[in-house]
Design a protein around this motif. Structure first.
Motif, short mmCIF file in Angstrom:
data_model
loop_
_atom_site.label_atom_id
_atom_site.label_comp_id
_atom_site.label_asym_id
_atom_site.label_seq_id
_atom_site.Cartn_x
_atom_site.Cartn_y
_atom_site.Cartn_z
N GLU A 3 0.83 -1.20 0.00
CA GLU A 3 0.00 0.00 0.00
C GLU A 3 0.86 1.25 0.00
OE1 GLU A 3 -0.24 -2.17 2.75
OE2 GLU A 3 -1.85 -3.40 1.92
N ALA A 4 0.32 2.29 -0.60
CA ALA A 4 0.98 3.59 -0.55
C ALA A 4 -0.10 4.66 -0.52
CB ALA A 4 1.88 3.80 -1.76
N ILE A 5 0.03 5.58 0.41
CA ILE A 5 -0.89 6.72 0.49
C ILE A 5 -0.04 7.98 0.35
CG2 ILE A 5 -2.53 7.98 1.92
CD1 ILE A 5 -3.22 5.33 3.27
N MET A 6 -0.39 8.76 -0.64
CA MET A 6 0.38 9.96 -0.95
C MET A 6 -0.50 11.18 -0.75
SD MET A 6 3.09 8.35 -1.91
CE MET A 6 4.18 9.42 -2.79
N GLY A 7 -0.02 12.13 0.04
CA GLY A 7 -0.75 13.37 0.27
C GLY A 7 -0.57 14.32 -0.88
N ALA A 8 -1.62 15.02 -1.21
CA ALA A 8 -1.53 16.08 -2.22
C ALA A 8 -1.24 17.39 -1.48
CB ALA A 8 -2.84 16.17 -2.98
N ILE A 55 5.73 2.37 -5.24
CA ILE A 55 5.92 2.02 -3.83
C ILE A 55 5.08 0.81 -3.46
CG2 ILE A 55 5.46 2.80 -1.47
CD1 ILE A 55 6.23 5.66 -2.48
N ALA A 56 3.81 0.78 -3.88
CA ALA A 56 2.93 -0.33 -3.55
C ALA A 56 3.44 -1.64 -4.15
CB ALA A 56 1.51 -0.05 -4.01
N LEU A 96 -4.09 10.29 -2.15
CA LEU A 96 -4.20 9.22 -3.14
C LEU A 96 -3.71 7.92 -2.51
CD1 LEU A 96 -2.51 11.17 -6.07
CD2 LEU A 96 -4.97 10.86 -5.73
N MET A 97 -4.47 6.85 -2.67
CA MET A 97 -4.06 5.56 -2.14
C MET A 97 -4.01 4.55 -3.28
SD MET A 97 -5.73 3.11 0.81
CE MET A 97 -7.24 2.77 -0.06
N VAL A 98 -2.91 3.81 -3.33
CA VAL A 98 -2.75 2.73 -4.29
C VAL A 98 -2.49 1.46 -3.50
CG1 VAL A 98 -1.42 1.81 -6.23
CG2 VAL A 98 -1.80 4.27 -6.05
N THR A 99 -3.24 0.41 -3.81
CA THR A 99 -3.00 -0.89 -3.18
C THR A 99 -2.70 -1.90 -4.28
OG1 THR A 99 -5.35 -1.46 -3.19
CG2 THR A 99 -4.48 -0.44 -1.19
N ALA A 100 -1.75 -2.77 -4.01
CA ALA A 100 -1.39 -3.85 -4.91
C ALA A 100 -1.55 -5.15 -4.14
CB ALA A 100 0.04 -3.69 -5.39
N SER A 101 -2.16 -6.15 -4.77
CA SER A 101 -2.30 -7.45 -4.11
C SER A 101 -2.11 -8.54 -5.16
CB SER A 101 -3.66 -7.58 -3.43
OG SER A 101 -4.70 -7.48 -4.39
N GLY A 102 -1.64 -9.67 -4.70
CA GLY A 102 -1.43 -10.80 -5.59
C GLY A 102 -1.10 -12.04 -4.78
#
Length: 105
Positions: A24-29, A60-61, A94-100
């Motif tokens: 996970e990555a959360i990026m502030g604007a 990052i995610a 902004l949040m990006v999640t990666a899963s696998g």
């Protein structure tokens, strides 16, 4: 490490499933980026500042997911899914999640 959205790897046999992995990555604007994005909304075009932040968050995610797979002894990740969301009180982050699935090939 091979990372793919597919459930199989052509030319490779999955010998063992090691488990689900995420990153996970959360990026502030910030106010400057928001200001220029608002101008872009009015006049049209792409928001390079937001695209750059989104790309950084995705990297990052994916990196975090890969590190988690390595800890499980995996050498590939299959079935990768990327999700994008806005979070925060006014959707200012902004949040990006990666899963696998971590596997051994």
């Amino acid at each position: 490490m091979i990372i793919t959205t597919t459930s199989t790897l052509e030319g490779h046999q999955i010998r063992e499933y090691r488990g689900i992995v995420t990153g996970e990555a959360i990026m502030g604007a910030n106010i400057v980026r928001d200001f220029f994005a608002n101008i872009t909304d009015v006049i049209g075009g792409r928001s390079g500042a937001y695209e750059e932040k989104l790309s950084e968050a995705r990297t990052i995610a994916l990196r975090e997911m890969e590190e988690n797979a390595r800890r499980l002894g995996a050498n590939a990740i299959v079935g990768v899914d990327l999700d994008y969301e806005t979070v925060g009180q006014s959707g200012s982050m902004l949040m990006v999640t990666a899963s696998g699935t971590a596997v051994l090939i």
